[in-house]
Design an enzyme around this catalytic site. Structure first.
Site, mmCIF file in Angstrom:
data_model
loop_
_atom_site.group_PDB
_atom_site.id
_atom_site.type_symbol
_atom_site.label_atom_id
_atom_site.label_comp_id
_atom_site.label_asym_id
_atom_site.label_seq_id
_atom_site.Cartn_x
_atom_site.Cartn_y
_atom_site.Cartn_z
ATOM 1 N N LYS A 11 2.333 -3.911 6.507
ATOM 2 C CA LYS A 11 2.690 -3.972 5.081
ATOM 3 C C LYS A 11 4.201 -3.811 4.881
ATOM 4 O O LYS A 11 4.796 -4.445 4.010
ATOM 5 C CB LYS A 11 1.923 -2.895 4.292
ATOM 6 C CG LYS A 11 0.432 -3.203 4.149
ATOM 7 C CD LYS A 11 0.205 -4.415 3.262
ATOM 8 C CE LYS A 11 -1.252 -4.735 3.046
ATOM 9 N NZ LYS A 11 -1.461 -5.967 2.273
ATOM 10 N N HIS B 205 -13.311 3.074 1.919
ATOM 11 C CA HIS B 205 -12.442 4.182 1.521
ATOM 12 C C HIS B 205 -13.303 5.301 0.943
ATOM 13 O O HIS B 205 -14.495 5.109 0.661
ATOM 14 C CB HIS B 205 -11.426 3.709 0.478
ATOM 15 C CG HIS B 205 -10.385 2.791 1.043
ATOM 16 N ND1 HIS B 205 -10.464 1.424 0.932
ATOM 17 C CD2 HIS B 205 -9.243 3.048 1.736
ATOM 18 C CE1 HIS B 205 -9.415 0.881 1.536
ATOM 19 N NE2 HIS B 205 -8.658 1.840 2.025
ATOM 20 N N SER C 241 0.852 -1.197 0.000
ATOM 21 C CA SER C 241 0.000 0.000 0.000
ATOM 22 C C SER C 241 0.884 1.241 0.000
ATOM 23 O O SER C 241 1.989 1.214 0.558
ATOM 24 C CB SER C 241 -0.864 0.000 1.259
ATOM 25 O OG SER C 241 -1.449 1.265 1.452
ATOM 26 N N SER C 242 0.367 2.329 -0.547
ATOM 27 C CA SER C 242 1.157 3.568 -0.563
ATOM 28 C C SER C 242 1.285 4.179 0.836
ATOM 29 O O SER C 242 2.101 5.080 1.036
ATOM 30 C CB SER C 242 0.536 4.584 -1.525
ATOM 31 O OG SER C 242 -0.773 4.905 -1.130
ATOM 32 N N CYS C 243 0.499 3.684 1.814
ATOM 33 C CA CYS C 243 0.598 4.258 3.165
ATOM 34 C C CYS C 243 1.835 3.778 3.913
ATOM 35 O O CYS C 243 2.055 4.164 5.052
ATOM 36 C CB CYS C 243 -0.656 4.003 3.966
ATOM 37 S SG CYS C 243 -0.842 2.299 4.445
HETATM 38 O O1 GFB Z 1 -9.990 6.733 1.645
HETATM 39 P P1 GFB Z 1 -9.765 7.142 3.054
HETATM 40 O O2 GFB Z 1 -10.674 6.544 4.071
HETATM 41 O O3 GFB Z 1 -8.316 6.777 3.528
HETATM 42 O O4 GFB Z 1 -9.918 8.734 3.186
HETATM 43 P P2 GFB Z 1 -6.825 7.368 3.395
HETATM 44 C C1 GFB Z 1 -9.275 9.619 2.321
HETATM 45 C C2 GFB Z 1 -9.686 11.042 2.630
HETATM 46 O O5 GFB Z 1 -11.076 11.212 2.256
HETATM 47 C C3 GFB Z 1 -9.579 11.465 4.082
HETATM 48 C C4 GFB Z 1 -11.766 11.866 3.299
HETATM 49 O O6 GFB Z 1 -9.112 12.793 4.132
HETATM 50 C C5 GFB Z 1 -11.032 11.390 4.556
HETATM 51 O O7 GFB Z 1 -11.304 12.246 5.666
HETATM 52 N N1 GFB Z 1 -13.196 11.526 3.250
HETATM 53 C C6 GFB Z 1 -14.200 12.415 2.966
HETATM 54 C C7 GFB Z 1 -13.768 10.338 3.483
HETATM 55 N N2 GFB Z 1 -15.394 11.823 3.056
HETATM 56 C C8 GFB Z 1 -15.156 10.513 3.361
HETATM 57 C C9 GFB Z 1 -16.019 9.407 3.586
HETATM 58 O O8 GFB Z 1 -17.241 9.481 3.520
HETATM 59 N N3 GFB Z 1 -15.411 8.212 3.859
HETATM 60 C C10 GFB Z 1 -14.034 8.085 3.945
HETATM 61 N N4 GFB Z 1 -13.511 6.889 4.194
HETATM 62 N N5 GFB Z 1 -13.215 9.147 3.767
HETATM 63 C C11 GFB Z 1 -6.342 4.875 3.815
HETATM 64 C C12 GFB Z 1 -5.616 4.141 4.898
HETATM 65 O O9 GFB Z 1 -6.030 6.199 4.057
HETATM 66 O O10 GFB Z 1 -5.913 4.586 2.523
HETATM 67 C C13 GFB Z 1 -5.426 2.735 4.566
HETATM 68 O O11 GFB Z 1 -6.260 4.349 6.129
HETATM 69 C C14 GFB Z 1 -4.976 2.501 3.143
HETATM 70 O O12 GFB Z 1 -4.523 2.190 5.451
HETATM 71 C C15 GFB Z 1 -5.821 3.271 2.162
HETATM 72 O O13 GFB Z 1 -3.639 2.862 2.980
HETATM 73 C C16 GFB Z 1 -5.359 3.156 0.740
HETATM 74 O O14 GFB Z 1 -6.423 7.555 1.964
HETATM 75 O O15 GFB Z 1 -6.632 8.542 4.273
#
Ligand code: GFB
Length: 315
Positions: free
Chosen positions: A141, A180, A108-110
């Protein structure tokens, strides 16, 4: 990779594994072996040993993982680190013991530092602190990458660590607590449209930047690397992405337009933003001969079509 070689896809019902399975079938590979999580619990060391002893696969795509969005990572840090470490340990070790020709490990890119220079090159691994919202997942990871490289060095295996950017597509998770951002917003805008809701909540400030790759493009890259790339000794990991990012606000506007929602968006800064930016440097993959194909708008349209066809009761 011979078309009759036995290929094990760990996680074949998930977003990534199902895309790899589609791609292999379409390309003419005829000897795929898969198990559902009910049939084989990959965190169970004995079960994984028995599976490898029975099936003796030639190639392994390790796409099974405990994954989720920013909220799921925050709520279940123990599950994210334990389950991912257990799955990786079991599958990678048995792949070595049963002399698998090649294994492709999906990372993962994280894994990269929170404030890594952008776009992030593979070499910035372990050069700074990680983003706190997903540190346990990232540490697992990173352990998987190091395990592939250590086995390659000590045992001469050919285990390839691949780091995809944020993925989306058919078979994604649309559960709002664990999804996500991209599938979560598809569902939120779809439901708001059919229920005539005046506004949709977007988590955070909308300012973080993210890069999104359609999962079929990752599947193509995975099969390409399995066929043409060798990762012996301390061979490097490989980033897979589009090389382009956008803000969450821009993403929300794009999804809202595609779905045809006419209400407003309400940003909720009480929800975490996570890492400010994570754009991958994809020049290494490009030099090897792979490039992403699916433009973001097209990928979102395909994913929305899949969502409405497969989850029609939603909304
Ligand atoms: O995709 P996401 O949950 O994960 O959130 P990350 C990305 C961004 O979208 C954050 C915003 O800034 C969230 O606050 N966001 C806005 C939302 N609205 C929403 C919503 O309704 N749902 C969600 N989920 N986000 C993950 C990692 O990070 O990325 C994992 O936690 C993994 O470990 C994955 O690496 C690819 O991109 O921040």
């Amino acid at each position: 990779m011979d078309f009759t070689a036995k290929i094990y896809i760990a996680g074949h019902r998930g977003l990534v594994g199902s895309a790899i399975k589609r791609k292999l079938e379409k390309s003419g590979y005829t000897n795929l072996t898969c198990r559902t999580s009910q049939e084989l619990d990959l965190t169970d060391q004995r079960g994984v040993k028995e599976y490898f002893a029975l099936e003796k696969p030639d190639y392994v795509f390790l796409a099974a993982a405990r994954v989720g969005g920013i909220q799921a990572n925050s709520n279940f840090p123990a599950d994210f680190i334990y389950q991912n470490l257990a799955i990786q340990n079991n599958v990678i070790h048995e792949a070595y013991r049963y002399e698998v020709k090649k294994l492709l490990f999906i990372g993962s890119s994280c894994i990269y530092p929170k404030f890594a220079p952008q776009p992030m090159q593979e070499d910035c691994l372990l050069t700074g602190p990680l983003e706190s919202t997903n540190e346990p997942y990232a540490v697992a990871k990173i352990a998987g990458i190091k395990m592939c490289q250590a086995y390659n060095r000590q045992y001469g295996t050919n285990f390839i660590p691949v780091m995809p950017t944020n993925l989306y597509g058919p078979n994604d998770n649309f559960d709002l607590d664990s999804a996500h951002v991209l599938p979560a917003l598809i569902r939120k805008f779809h439901e708001a449209k059919i229920q005539n809701k005046p506004e949709v909540e977007i988590w955070g400030t909308g300012r973080p930047r993210r890069e999104f790759l359609y999962v079929d493009d990752l599947a193509e890259a995975s099969v390409f690397l399995m066929r043409h790339y060798n990762c012996q000794n301390t061979g490097p990991l490989i980033n897979i992405g589009t090389g382009e990012d956008l803000t969450i606000k821009q993403l929300a506007e794009m999804i809202s337009d595609i779905i045809g929602y006419s209400g407003t968006m309400k940003y909720n800064p009480d929800r975490p933003d996570g890492t400010p930016r994570k754009l991958l440097d994809v020049s290494r993959a490009q030099r090897l001969g792979w490039q992403a194909k699916t433009p973001l708008a097209e990928g979102i349209k395909k994913t929305y079509a899949w969502y409405t066809e497969n989850l029609p009761d939603r909304g």
